[in-house]
Enzyme design. Structure first.
Site, PDB file in Angstrom:
ATOM      1  N   ASP A  34       0.929  -1.219  -0.054  1.00 50.27           N
ATOM      2  CA  ASP A  34      -0.058  -0.077   0.134  1.00 50.27           C
ATOM      3  C   ASP A  34       0.994   1.247  -0.013  1.00 50.27           C
ATOM      4  O   ASP A  34       0.135   2.474   0.239  1.00 50.27           O
ATOM      5  CB  ASP A  34      -0.935   0.187   1.353  1.00 50.27           C
ATOM      6  CG  ASP A  34      -0.301  -0.045   2.436  1.00 50.27           C
ATOM      7  OD1 ASP A  34       1.034  -0.184   2.384  1.00 50.27           O
ATOM      8  OD2 ASP A  34      -0.885   0.252   3.386  1.00 50.27           O
ATOM      9  N   GLU A  36       3.354   2.066   2.206  1.00 50.34           N
ATOM     10  CA  GLU A  36       3.962   2.427   3.612  1.00 50.34           C
ATOM     11  C   GLU A  36       5.316   1.884   3.352  1.00 50.34           C
ATOM     12  O   GLU A  36       5.681   1.222   2.688  1.00 50.34           O
ATOM     13  CB  GLU A  36       3.461   1.684   4.551  1.00 50.34           C
ATOM     14  CG  GLU A  36       1.799   2.283   5.007  1.00 50.34           C
ATOM     15  CD  GLU A  36       1.162   1.469   6.305  1.00 50.34           C
ATOM     16  OE1 GLU A  36       1.949   0.501   6.558  1.00 50.34           O
ATOM     17  OE2 GLU A  36       0.311   1.647   6.539  1.00 50.34           O
ATOM     18  N   LYS A 189      12.872  43.137  -1.390  1.00 48.20           N
ATOM     19  CA  LYS A 189      11.966  42.186  -1.927  1.00 48.20           C
ATOM     20  C   LYS A 189      10.838  42.215  -0.979  1.00 48.20           C
ATOM     21  O   LYS A 189      10.616  41.897   0.099  1.00 48.20           O
ATOM     22  CB  LYS A 189      12.608  40.826  -1.852  1.00 48.20           C
ATOM     23  CG  LYS A 189      11.719  39.466  -2.349  1.00 48.20           C
ATOM     24  CD  LYS A 189      12.520  38.341  -2.292  1.00 48.20           C
ATOM     25  CE  LYS A 189      11.867  37.602  -0.913  1.00 48.20           C
ATOM     26  NZ  LYS A 189      12.433  35.842  -0.781  1.00 48.20           N
ATOM     27  N   ARG A 191       7.404  39.321  -0.879  1.00 45.28           N
ATOM     28  CA  ARG A 191       6.678  38.299  -1.389  1.00 45.28           C
ATOM     29  C   ARG A 191       5.285  38.184  -1.725  1.00 45.28           C
ATOM     30  O   ARG A 191       4.403  38.564  -0.712  1.00 45.28           O
ATOM     31  CB  ARG A 191       7.298  36.881  -0.527  1.00 45.28           C
ATOM     32  CG  ARG A 191       6.700  35.830  -1.021  1.00 45.28           C
ATOM     33  CD  ARG A 191       7.270  34.610  -0.270  1.00 45.28           C
ATOM     34  NE  ARG A 191       8.829  34.210  -0.772  1.00 45.28           N
ATOM     35  CZ  ARG A 191       9.129  33.652  -1.974  1.00 45.28           C
ATOM     36  NH1 ARG A 191       8.225  33.622  -2.868  1.00 45.28           N
ATOM     37  NH2 ARG A 191      10.352  33.378  -2.133  1.00 45.28           N
ATOM     38  N   ASP A 215      22.296  32.990  -1.293  1.00 46.64           N
ATOM     39  CA  ASP A 215      21.123  32.662  -0.673  1.00 46.64           C
ATOM     40  C   ASP A 215      21.309  31.162  -0.286  1.00 46.64           C
ATOM     41  O   ASP A 215      22.155  30.512  -0.745  1.00 46.64           O
ATOM     42  CB  ASP A 215      20.211  32.965  -1.925  1.00 46.64           C
ATOM     43  CG  ASP A 215      18.742  33.333  -1.154  1.00 46.64           C
ATOM     44  OD1 ASP A 215      18.699  33.011   0.295  1.00 46.64           O
ATOM     45  OD2 ASP A 215      17.717  33.639  -1.765  1.00 46.64           O
ATOM     46  N   THR A 220      11.510  28.624  -6.734  1.00 45.13           N
ATOM     47  CA  THR A 220      10.807  28.847  -7.872  1.00 45.13           C
ATOM     48  C   THR A 220      11.908  29.621  -8.763  1.00 45.13           C
ATOM     49  O   THR A 220      11.452  30.075  -9.871  1.00 45.13           O
ATOM     50  CB  THR A 220       9.722  29.454  -7.634  1.00 45.13           C
ATOM     51  OG1 THR A 220       9.873  30.946  -7.317  1.00 45.13           O
ATOM     52  CG2 THR A 220       8.712  28.921  -6.960  1.00 45.13           C
ATOM     53  N   GLY A 222      12.375  32.998  -8.416  1.00 47.69           N
ATOM     54  CA  GLY A 222      11.525  34.152  -8.462  1.00 47.69           C
ATOM     55  C   GLY A 222      12.515  35.188  -7.658  1.00 47.69           C
ATOM     56  O   GLY A 222      12.893  36.383  -8.238  1.00 47.69           O
ATOM     57  N   THR A 223      13.146  34.907  -6.451  1.00 44.01           N
ATOM     58  CA  THR A 223      13.703  35.758  -5.614  1.00 44.01           C
ATOM     59  C   THR A 223      15.166  35.905  -6.514  1.00 44.01           C
ATOM     60  O   THR A 223      15.533  37.236  -6.420  1.00 44.01           O
ATOM     61  CB  THR A 223      14.116  35.204  -4.293  1.00 44.01           C
ATOM     62  OG1 THR A 223      13.172  34.782  -3.717  1.00 44.01           O
ATOM     63  CG2 THR A 223      15.282  35.972  -3.652  1.00 44.01           C
TER      64      THR A 223
HETATM   65  C1  R5P Z   1      13.916  33.382   1.293  1.00 44.23           C
HETATM   66  O1  R5P Z   1      14.002  33.819   2.411  1.00 44.23           O
HETATM   67  C2  R5P Z   1      14.953  32.225   0.990  1.00 44.23           C
HETATM   68  O2  R5P Z   1      16.389  32.723   1.466  1.00 44.23           O
HETATM   69  C3  R5P Z   1      15.200  32.243  -0.450  1.00 44.23           C
HETATM   70  O3  R5P Z   1      15.272  33.463  -1.135  1.00 44.23           O
HETATM   71  C4  R5P Z   1      13.431  31.757  -1.359  1.00 44.23           C
HETATM   72  O4  R5P Z   1      12.822  30.915  -0.416  1.00 44.23           O
HETATM   73  C5  R5P Z   1      13.837  31.389  -2.827  1.00 44.23           C
HETATM   74  O5  R5P Z   1      12.461  31.069  -3.081  1.00 44.23           O
HETATM   75  P1  R5P Z   1      12.212  31.372  -4.688  1.00 44.23           P
HETATM   76  O6  R5P Z   1      13.484  30.689  -5.517  1.00 44.23           O
HETATM   77  O7  R5P Z   1      10.949  30.544  -4.834  1.00 44.23           O
HETATM   78  O8  R5P Z   1      12.116  32.907  -4.836  1.00 44.23           O
END
Ligand code: R5P
Length: 308
Positions: A34, A36, A189, A191, A215, A220, A222-223
């Protein structure tokens, strides 16, 4: 000492085992009909100092549950000490109540690990360093920066400014700027949703410089892409990025392929699939983790691993 791996990142575990010159322990991780998770530690670990390597990356819930079950099996097999080696700590972003009626899932995960029977944790670049305090057991928290900075120094990046793509990453960016003898800047930034960010302001002297955006993770993209585009508008030359954990959902590949970024340096803390289309350099943290495991086992300090 015995080291075992879960299913999350076998190549990294093999790299660690190779450097430690010991084979990975014999463990069977299968599925009941199943779905698990079924675990059996095949060899005797009674009285041993055991390490289980398992980043809790996607599929996060599967990998986390697998880790908990392995720890439970190890405890019941009378291991003397169980260390969870978590090069990436999933759910780390949910580390505070930033809205009413939301969980602190990073703390819940810490509670689950301890309840399962883990004795200590070896982690790397938590989303927030204070996650160490979610545990009342020893936590060794490593930085990937020594591995990444060694690579960046070889690139001879010229007149460099290190940029944090959001205020939360300022401490990390400051550490990189010190190690690389570079300037420091920050992007403001906002969000808008888990998939959308708006990078709207650069603070710091960036005009005409090479930028290094640092970072802890990309999800994604995006940041990172928002920061890169804004930096270009402010007259930055080449843009490089150094990101510890390549979490990467599909849209990150699409976004990053269009972003003005010359090189994206990541580590192998979690496995990276399909990086071919992007200028990605993957650096291994196997040696760093192997050295930390060796030192934990022999009760030596790990702080020398923070040096470059
Ligand atoms: C935010 O606080 C993290 O350090 C990253 O900047 C963020 O989680 C990156 O996420 P994404 O690539 O979706 O923008």
């Amino acid at each position: 000492m015995k080291i075992f791996t879960g299913s999350a990142n076998r190549p990294l575990a093999e790299g660690i085992a190779e450097r430690l010159e010991i084979p990975l322990g014999d463990i069977q991780i299968t599925r009941f009909p199943d779905g698990e998770i079924a675990v059996k530690i095949v060899e005797n670990i009674r009285g041993e100092d055991v390490f289980i390597i398992q980043p809790t990356c996607a599929p996060t819930n599967e990998n986390l549950m697998e880790l908990l079950i392995v720890i439970d099996a190890m405890r019941r097999a009378s291991a003397a000490r169980i260390t969870a080696v978590m090069p990436f700590y999933g759910y780390g972003r949910q580390d505070r109540k930033d809205q009413p009626r939301v969980p602190i899932t990073a703390k819940l995960v810490a509670n689950l690990l301890v309840a399962a029977g883990v004795s200590r944790v070896l982690a790397m670049d938590f989303h927030a360093q204070q996650i160490q305090g979610f545990f009342d057991i020893p936590v060794d928290h490593l930085f990937a920066s020594p591995v990444i900075v060694r690579h960046l120094r070889e690139q001879k990046l010229g007149d460099l400014v290190v940029v944090s793509p959001d205020p939360g990453g300022m401490k990390m960016a400051y550490a990189y700027s010190r190690m690389l003898n570079a300037g420091l800047a920050i992007v403001a930034k906002q969000r808008k949703s888990p998939r959308e960010v708006e990078s709207y302001q650069v603070v710091g002297d960036v005009q005409g410089k090479t930028a290094l955006i640092v970072d802890d993770l990309i999800t994604t993209g995006g940041t990172l892409c928002g920061a890169a585009r804004l930096l270009k508008q402010h007259g930055v030359g080449d843009i490089h990025a150094a990101i510890t954990h390549a979490v990467f959902v599909q849209e990150a590949f699409d976004r990053l392929s269009k972003a003005p970024i010359k090189e994206i340096v990541v580590t192998d803390s979690i496995p990276l699939h399909n990086p071919d289309r992007l200028p990605i350099t993957v650096l291994s943290v196997a040696e760093l983790l192997a050295e930390a495991i060796q030192r934990i086992h022999s009760n030596q300090s790990v702080s020398s691993l923070f040096r470059i």
